[in-house]
Design a protein around this motif. Structure first.
Motif, PDB file in Angstrom:
ATOM      1  N   GLN A   1       0.806  -1.223   0.000  1.00 58.25           N
ATOM      2  CA  GLN A   1       0.000   0.000   0.000  1.00 58.25           C
ATOM      3  C   GLN A   1       0.842   1.276   0.000  1.00 58.25           C
ATOM      4  OE1 GLN A   1       0.549  -2.081   2.462  1.00 58.25           O
ATOM      5  NE2 GLN A   1      -0.048  -1.328   4.482  1.00 58.25           N
TER       6      GLN A   1
ATOM      7  N   HIS B   1      -3.885  13.644  -5.269  1.00 54.59           N
ATOM      8  CA  HIS B   1      -4.851  14.397  -4.458  1.00 54.59           C
ATOM      9  C   HIS B   1      -5.208  13.693  -3.147  1.00 54.59           C
ATOM     10  CE1 HIS B   1      -7.453  11.592  -6.591  1.00 54.59           C
ATOM     11  NE2 HIS B   1      -8.328  11.786  -5.623  1.00 54.59           N
ATOM     12  N   ASN B   2      -4.973  12.378  -3.063  1.00 55.56           N
ATOM     13  CA  ASN B   2      -5.242  11.679  -1.796  1.00 55.56           C
ATOM     14  C   ASN B   2      -4.289  12.093  -0.680  1.00 55.56           C
ATOM     15  OD1 ASN B   2      -7.404   9.982  -2.512  1.00 55.56           O
ATOM     16  ND2 ASN B   2      -5.980   8.628  -3.601  1.00 55.56           N
ATOM     17  N   HIS B   3      -3.184  12.705  -1.061  1.00 55.10           N
ATOM     18  CA  HIS B   3      -2.165  13.057  -0.069  1.00 55.10           C
ATOM     19  C   HIS B   3      -2.277  14.498   0.401  1.00 55.10           C
ATOM     20  CE1 HIS B   3       0.018   9.893  -2.615  1.00 55.10           C
ATOM     21  NE2 HIS B   3      -0.408   9.298  -1.524  1.00 55.10           N
ATOM     22  N   LEU B   4      -3.280  15.220  -0.112  1.00 55.26           N
ATOM     23  CA  LEU B   4      -3.367  16.650   0.192  1.00 55.26           C
ATOM     24  C   LEU B   4      -4.312  16.928   1.362  1.00 55.26           C
ATOM     25  CD1 LEU B   4      -3.410  18.102  -3.426  1.00 55.26           C
ATOM     26  CD2 LEU B   4      -1.464  17.524  -1.965  1.00 55.26           C
ATOM     27  N   ARG B   5      -4.204  18.130   1.904  1.00 51.44           N
ATOM     28  CA  ARG B   5      -5.093  18.572   2.978  1.00 51.44           C
ATOM     29  C   ARG B   5      -5.515  20.015   2.681  1.00 51.44           C
ATOM     30  NH1 ARG B   5      -3.573  20.439   8.507  1.00 51.44           N
ATOM     31  NH2 ARG B   5      -4.840  22.091   7.680  1.00 51.44           N
ATOM     32  N   PRO B   6      -6.481  20.531   3.462  1.00 48.06           N
ATOM     33  CA  PRO B   6      -6.936  21.905   3.222  1.00 48.06           C
ATOM     34  C   PRO B   6      -5.746  22.861   3.185  1.00 48.06           C
ATOM     35  CG  PRO B   6      -8.350  20.874   4.857  1.00 48.06           C
ATOM     36  CD  PRO B   6      -7.233  19.905   4.578  1.00 48.06           C
ATOM     37  N   GLY B   7      -5.795  23.806   2.245  1.00 49.01           N
ATOM     38  CA  GLY B   7      -4.675  24.711   2.042  1.00 49.01           C
ATOM     39  C   GLY B   7      -3.830  24.267   0.858  1.00 49.01           C
TER      40      GLY B   7
ATOM     41  N   GLY C   1       0.349  16.231   6.854  1.00 48.61           N
ATOM     42  CA  GLY C   1       1.377  15.830   7.814  1.00 48.61           C
ATOM     43  C   GLY C   1       1.581  14.323   7.881  1.00 48.61           C
ATOM     44  N   PRO C   2       0.499  13.537   7.992  1.00 54.24           N
ATOM     45  CA  PRO C   2       0.700  12.089   8.094  1.00 54.24           C
ATOM     46  C   PRO C   2       1.421  11.485   6.882  1.00 54.24           C
ATOM     47  CG  PRO C   2      -1.437  12.655   8.961  1.00 54.24           C
ATOM     48  CD  PRO C   2      -0.870  13.921   8.358  1.00 54.24           C
TER      49      PRO C   2
ATOM     50  N   MET D   1       4.989  12.073   7.604  1.00 54.16           N
ATOM     51  CA  MET D   1       5.428  11.174   8.694  1.00 54.16           C
ATOM     52  C   MET D   1       5.683   9.777   8.153  1.00 54.16           C
ATOM     53  SD  MET D   1       3.111  12.189  11.996  1.00 54.16           S
ATOM     54  CE  MET D   1       1.777  13.308  11.618  1.00 54.16           C
TER      55      MET D   1
ATOM     56  N   ASP E   1       9.198   7.729   8.243  1.00 51.59           N
ATOM     57  CA  ASP E   1       9.282   6.405   8.854  1.00 51.59           C
ATOM     58  C   ASP E   1       9.845   5.379   7.869  1.00 51.59           C
ATOM     59  OD1 ASP E   1       8.688   4.681  11.120  1.00 51.59           O
ATOM     60  OD2 ASP E   1       7.093   3.828   9.893  1.00 51.59           O
TER      61      ASP E   1
ATOM     62  N   PHE F   1       7.677  20.160  11.227  1.00 55.63           N
ATOM     63  CA  PHE F   1       7.204  20.603   9.916  1.00 55.63           C
ATOM     64  C   PHE F   1       7.705  22.032   9.716  1.00 55.63           C
ATOM     65  CE2 PHE F   1       4.437  17.318  11.487  1.00 55.63           C
ATOM     66  CZ  PHE F   1       4.372  16.468  10.399  1.00 55.63           C
TER      67      PHE F   1
ATOM     68  N   ARG G   1       8.105  23.932   6.357  1.00 57.17           N
ATOM     69  CA  ARG G   1       7.546  24.775   5.302  1.00 57.17           C
ATOM     70  C   ARG G   1       6.448  24.000   4.592  1.00 57.17           C
ATOM     71  NH1 ARG G   1      12.844  24.830   5.594  1.00 57.17           N
ATOM     72  NH2 ARG G   1      13.798  26.821   6.176  1.00 57.17           N
TER      73      ARG G   1
ATOM     74  N   PHE H   1     -11.324  16.013   4.974  1.00 55.55           N
ATOM     75  CA  PHE H   1     -10.398  14.872   4.934  1.00 55.55           C
ATOM     76  C   PHE H   1     -11.161  13.595   4.596  1.00 55.55           C
ATOM     77  CE2 PHE H   1      -8.616  17.999   7.800  1.00 55.55           C
ATOM     78  CZ  PHE H   1      -7.276  18.043   7.443  1.00 55.55           C
TER      79      PHE H   1
ATOM     80  N   LEU I   1      -7.098  25.727   8.512  1.00 59.96           N
ATOM     81  CA  LEU I   1      -5.691  25.953   8.227  1.00 59.96           C
ATOM     82  C   LEU I   1      -4.761  25.828   9.437  1.00 59.96           C
ATOM     83  CD1 LEU I   1      -6.016  28.646   5.463  1.00 59.96           C
ATOM     84  CD2 LEU I   1      -5.765  26.180   5.261  1.00 59.96           C
TER      85      LEU I   1
ATOM     86  N   THR J   1       3.056  21.616  13.736  1.00 58.73           N
ATOM     87  CA  THR J   1       4.442  22.060  13.584  1.00 58.73           C
ATOM     88  C   THR J   1       5.414  21.029  14.175  1.00 58.73           C
ATOM     89  OG1 THR J   1       4.382  23.319  15.646  1.00 58.73           O
ATOM     90  CG2 THR J   1       3.822  24.507  13.644  1.00 58.73           C
TER      91      THR J   1
END
Lengths: 135, 135, 135, 135
Positions: free
Chosen positions: C17, C38-44, C49-50, C53, C57, C83, C85, D15, D73, D77
């Motif tokens: 996966q 697009h599955n890896h994006l978030r608002p903004g 972050g995950p 991460m 890992d 995080f 930038r 999300f 948003l 961090t």
């Protein structure tokens, strides 16, 4: 850019209890050094963790001040440290810091800490400082 | 279980330079206290970060030893600390530690640090100790 | 030393996966790359972050396995990530990992994460893996 | 205070790829739950580290938004996570988050993560979010 001499004088005035010398500063980096005596040791004949944490914290502080000027009120908000190997009990400790972010309100740097004479680092830290707003 | 008195005597012998008192131990938890004097302060009239880091580290050590016995050679492998609020410059600092894992080779605990008289904590740490193998 | 091809095949079998490619391994270091959709994006409009991460890992895992062989059961015990930038939403993410300790039971490494086309890193992580004993 | 229903709707819109349910919110705390399927597992038949990191991150996000309103948003961090025990491969994961600081620009919380049916936690995280300024 603040010079090594200005930083040394500042550190002696503001933190007289911390006996550290600045070896070099420049290019978002700094190296500092601390003489180790028996007050810094712990059972097992090694330098205590809190001494290494203080060195990491001051290395970050010096590196940030070398870039932003002598802003005494910059404060640590987070520090993460990994202890990697047992330092020698009778060698200086030195620490190399490198900033990985220098923003308007936050600076983040990583610090690699060595026991003089050992090739591999004894500790590694990453820390964040909050930079007070310019009035 | 090691008693509060045994731990206090051990701490005084092994870490004479660390002036801390143990308030309570038991049930994978401990509370320790440190009197703050001008040597512990930094610009801005507050307790310095390294002093809080030392308290976090010792709180973990005391809590772990209260469970596993007086194993001087347990060593910190990781410490992560967040500084939350500015401690008062003329109050004791006290720290409450609680173990979240007590394995054969690793113990992990969290520490909440208070400035006496303030309701909210001034710092929060999570740390890992490596426990030496029993011979 | 495990080769890049052996590691790639292992990763595809064990973590089907996770769609990552290994760019290089060697000398206690590795670089891995992930295509962002697009599955890896978030608002903004930025990479979540995950996702960063997970990349940190896996970069650690790949670097450790390149040194110790294909030990599927090495497990993360600690990860600390900053995080730095906002990554671009339409560029690959790549991560460079370097081990700072490779012991018998623990390996520790640092990971610098980039958004392709940006000079400065978008995140920085330090993590610890427990290495299972050889039977 | 944002209600559980408002938060659930917000999370599903912003999300959609994260399938989590909010069990409770209130008093600077929240509990969230995730159903585990084979996509979330890793060699050894356990929930993968990145899945636990995502749960920690979302638990913090939900708890912060429950206090400050639906500010998409807000961004992580820093996150520090310790993996404590091997989760069951066929039980839900749930996470309890509690804020330890809620400032104007930063919020910090700790998250304890459980595998349903196990008494002891499987992971523990501490994370910081930056809160965007109100316009």
């Amino acid at each position: 850019m603040t010079t090594k001499n200005e930083l040394t004088k500042f550190l002696q005035n503001e933190f007289p209890q911390v006996s550290l010398s600045i070896e070099s500063v420049g290019d978002r980096s700094a190296t500092i050094r601390k003489k180790i005596n028996h007050n810094h040791l712990r059972p097992g004949g090694t330098v205590s963790g809190p001494v290494l944490m203080e060195i990491a914290d001051v290395a970050l502080y010096v590196t940030i001040l070398s870039e932003i000027g002598l802003v005494a009120l910059a404060v640590t908000t987070n520090l993460n440290i990994n202890f990697l190997r047992k330092p020698s009990s009778d060698s200086d400790i030195f620490a190399q810091c490198r900033l990985i972010k220098l923003g308007k309100t936050l600076a983040i740097g990583e610090v690699t800490i060595y026991s003089d004479g050992m090739a591999e680092p004894v500790a590694h830290a990453v820390g964040t400082y909050a930079i007070p707003p310019v009035n």
